[in-house]
Design a protein around this motif. Structure first.
Motif, PDB file in Angstrom:
ATOM      1  N   LEU A 162     -11.952  -3.254   6.914  1.00 26.49           N
ATOM      2  CA  LEU A 162     -10.841  -2.564   6.502  1.00 26.49           C
ATOM      3  C   LEU A 162     -11.212  -0.902   5.985  1.00 26.49           C
ATOM      4  O   LEU A 162     -12.120  -0.906   5.533  1.00 26.49           O
ATOM      5  CB  LEU A 162     -10.238  -3.376   5.385  1.00 26.49           C
ATOM      6  N   ALA A 163     -10.286  -0.224   5.741  1.00 23.29           N
ATOM      7  CA  ALA A 163     -10.618   1.063   5.021  1.00 23.29           C
ATOM      8  C   ALA A 163     -10.897   1.021   3.612  1.00 23.29           C
ATOM      9  O   ALA A 163     -10.084   0.144   3.142  1.00 23.29           O
ATOM     10  CB  ALA A 163      -9.482   2.081   5.324  1.00 23.29           C
ATOM     11  N   LEU A 217       0.711  -1.320  -0.121  1.00 24.74           N
ATOM     12  CA  LEU A 217      -0.052   0.054   0.108  1.00 24.74           C
ATOM     13  C   LEU A 217       0.873   1.337   0.092  1.00 24.74           C
ATOM     14  O   LEU A 217       0.598   2.395  -0.814  1.00 24.74           O
ATOM     15  CB  LEU A 217      -0.984  -0.042   1.231  1.00 24.74           C
ATOM     16  N   GLN A 253      -8.198   9.658   7.577  1.00 26.34           N
ATOM     17  CA  GLN A 253      -8.552   8.332   6.906  1.00 26.34           C
ATOM     18  C   GLN A 253      -8.834   8.714   5.555  1.00 26.34           C
ATOM     19  O   GLN A 253      -9.620   9.578   5.166  1.00 26.34           O
ATOM     20  CB  GLN A 253      -9.350   7.386   7.439  1.00 26.34           C
ATOM     21  N   GLY A 254      -8.201   8.077   4.434  1.00 23.83           N
ATOM     22  CA  GLY A 254      -8.291   8.234   3.203  1.00 23.83           C
ATOM     23  C   GLY A 254      -7.673   9.215   2.307  1.00 23.83           C
ATOM     24  O   GLY A 254      -7.651   9.349   1.123  1.00 23.83           O
ATOM     25  N   SER A 261       0.137   7.211   4.782  1.00 19.95           N
ATOM     26  CA  SER A 261      -1.525   7.383   5.012  1.00 19.95           C
ATOM     27  C   SER A 261      -1.692   8.259   5.943  1.00 19.95           C
ATOM     28  O   SER A 261      -1.085   8.136   7.045  1.00 19.95           O
ATOM     29  CB  SER A 261      -2.034   5.845   5.345  1.00 19.95           C
ATOM     30  N   LYS A 275      -3.709   9.054   8.319  1.00 21.47           N
ATOM     31  CA  LYS A 275      -4.123   8.571   9.576  1.00 21.47           C
ATOM     32  C   LYS A 275      -3.001   7.688  10.310  1.00 21.47           C
ATOM     33  O   LYS A 275      -3.096   7.682  11.575  1.00 21.47           O
ATOM     34  CB  LYS A 275      -5.354   7.385   9.264  1.00 21.47           C
ATOM     35  N   ASP A 276      -1.896   7.327   9.704  1.00 29.17           N
ATOM     36  CA  ASP A 276      -0.779   6.794  10.419  1.00 29.17           C
ATOM     37  C   ASP A 276       0.107   8.000  10.754  1.00 29.17           C
ATOM     38  O   ASP A 276       1.125   7.574  11.664  1.00 29.17           O
ATOM     39  CB  ASP A 276      -0.044   5.648   9.564  1.00 29.17           C
ATOM     40  N   ALA A 306     -10.513   3.110   1.377  1.00 26.18           N
ATOM     41  CA  ALA A 306      -9.290   3.591   0.607  1.00 26.18           C
ATOM     42  C   ALA A 306      -8.347   2.567   0.267  1.00 26.18           C
ATOM     43  O   ALA A 306      -7.543   2.759  -0.546  1.00 26.18           O
ATOM     44  CB  ALA A 306      -8.819   5.005   1.427  1.00 26.18           C
ATOM     45  N   GLY A 307      -7.752   1.831   1.584  1.00 21.55           N
ATOM     46  CA  GLY A 307      -6.725   0.987   1.162  1.00 21.55           C
ATOM     47  C   GLY A 307      -7.283  -0.033   0.157  1.00 21.55           C
ATOM     48  O   GLY A 307      -6.274  -0.363  -0.828  1.00 21.55           O
ATOM     49  N   ARG A 325      -7.125   1.537  -3.337  1.00 20.08           N
ATOM     50  CA  ARG A 325      -5.797   1.808  -4.010  1.00 20.08           C
ATOM     51  C   ARG A 325      -4.960   0.618  -4.201  1.00 20.08           C
ATOM     52  O   ARG A 325      -4.102   0.502  -5.138  1.00 20.08           O
ATOM     53  CB  ARG A 325      -4.942   2.616  -2.892  1.00 20.08           C
ATOM     54  N   ARG A 328     -12.867   1.090  15.532  1.00 22.33           N
ATOM     55  CA  ARG A 328     -13.917   0.145  14.911  1.00 22.33           C
ATOM     56  C   ARG A 328     -14.583  -0.517  15.860  1.00 22.33           C
ATOM     57  O   ARG A 328     -16.051  -1.034  15.979  1.00 22.33           O
ATOM     58  CB  ARG A 328     -13.212  -0.739  13.777  1.00 22.33           C
TER      59      ARG A 328
END
Ligand SMILES: NCc1[nH]cc(CCC(=O)O)c1CC(=O)O
Length: 321
Positions: A177-178, A20, A206-207, A86, A88-89, A180-181, A184, A140
């Motif tokens: 899972l997201a 990713l 996120q995203g 990413s 969010k990380d 977005a991931g 991609r 989540r």
């Protein structure tokens, strides 16, 4: 203003080695090459602690820039010029000398339910009592438990491919899972149900991709401007300010949702207890130019409504483990 298009230099881009991360980094590289054909962009890959520690639940490790530290050291030592993450990380407090230089256009920030063959006819609200849901995100977990207390939750680690393999081997009935991931990675066909914000607010950032660079590196900042998306940036600043002011890293049950209409930015935020029994949620709107203040105001409001107590309990619980 520096005229970057006359710059004759090589710009080195740092990336994690996960599939990713590489997809995201090479996308950034290709986009920048379109804007700056005379600049030479090179990719340097690095393993981060987060890639190495695969057997410990993320929540127990905490949020200390697990996926970003090695790249940050690389930027400060000038081995690389910027790093693609990413968003969010990326922790909300960055090391001195580094900054969030660019937020790219966000794709769908929602979470997705992913099922195996056995559960292909099921949705979140039709999965039976005791069905095992894989997620390593407390955000989540807490929100889904709140809405679906009859489901069972189990930690799942590893990259997206590893998680999907475990799901397909029926270690889980479904995993989260997201969106977005998966998009991609070209795995949109695995998105079984997009989870609406009423059920699960997404993670901060996120995203979107966040590009981190050295503070005051005007050449690099000028180049990165080509990929900046203003709506995504203002939303990200509000979301990150909210998280920072609740002193939560990415490993706490904090979720958000943002939208922009005209000059008005609306931020919804929530904090939940791990058992899902208490869930505090509120919304604030304001001028998008004051994105950071909107995050601060919402954090303060949630604290007044009891979020501080929930977070203190969770931090104590994680410490004890
Ligand atoms: N924590 C892992 C992670 N970091 C970024 C993404 C992809 C989604 C994104 O870019 O927001 C994922 C996978 C996931 O949460 O399913």
């Amino acid at each position: 203003m520096t005229s970057v298009d006359t710059l004759e230099r090589t710009i080195r881009i740092g990336s994690r080695k996960s599939q990713l991360a590489l997809v995201q980094t090479y996308w950034v590289k290709a986009e920048l090459e379109k804007h700056f054909p005379e600049i030479d962009f090179e990719v340097e890959t690095m393993s981060t602690q987060g890639d190495k520690i695969l057997d410990v639940a993320l929540a127990k490790i905490g949020d200390k820039g697990l996926f970003t530290k090695e790249l940050e050291v690389g930027m400060l030592s000038r081995e690389i010029d910027f790093a693609v993450h990413s968003l969010k990380d990326l922790p909300t407090n960055l090391p001195e000398g580094l900054m969030l230089g660019c937020v790219t256009k966000r794709v769908d920030p929602a979470d997705a339910l992913v099922v195996n063959e056995k559960n292909k006819d099921k949705q979140l609200d039709t999965l039976p009592e005791g069905a095992v849901i894989g997620t390593s995100s407390l955000r989540r977990l807490a929100q889904l438990r709140h809405h679906f207390p009859h489901l069972t939750f189990k930690d799942v680690r590893g990259n997206v491919n590893t998680r999907l393999a475990k799901l397909d081997a029926e270690e889980y009935d479904a995993i989260i899972l997201a969106v977005a991931g998966l998009q991609r990675l070209g795995m949109s066909d695995r998105i079984h149900q997009i989870i609406p914000p009423e059920i699960s607010l997404h993670a901060v950032g996120q995203g979107a991709l966040g590009i981190e660079c050295r503070e005051g590196d005007t050449d690099v900042l000028e180049v990165l401007k080509a990929l900046e998306d203003l709506d995504s940036r203002d939303r990200a600043w509000a979301e990150r300010s909210f998280l920072r002011n609740l002193e939560g890293g990415c490993q706490v049950p904090i979720g958000v949702n943002t939208s922009i209409e005209g000059d008005t930015l609306t931020l919804t935020g929530m904090v939940a207890s791990l058992d899902g029994l208490r869930l505090i949620k509120d919304t604030i709107s304001g001028d998008r130019a004051l994105a950071e203040q909107i995050g601060i105001d919402l954090a303060n409001r949630l604290r007044e409504e009891g979020a501080g107590e929930i977070l203190a309990e969770i931090f104590a619980q994680i410490e004890r483990k």
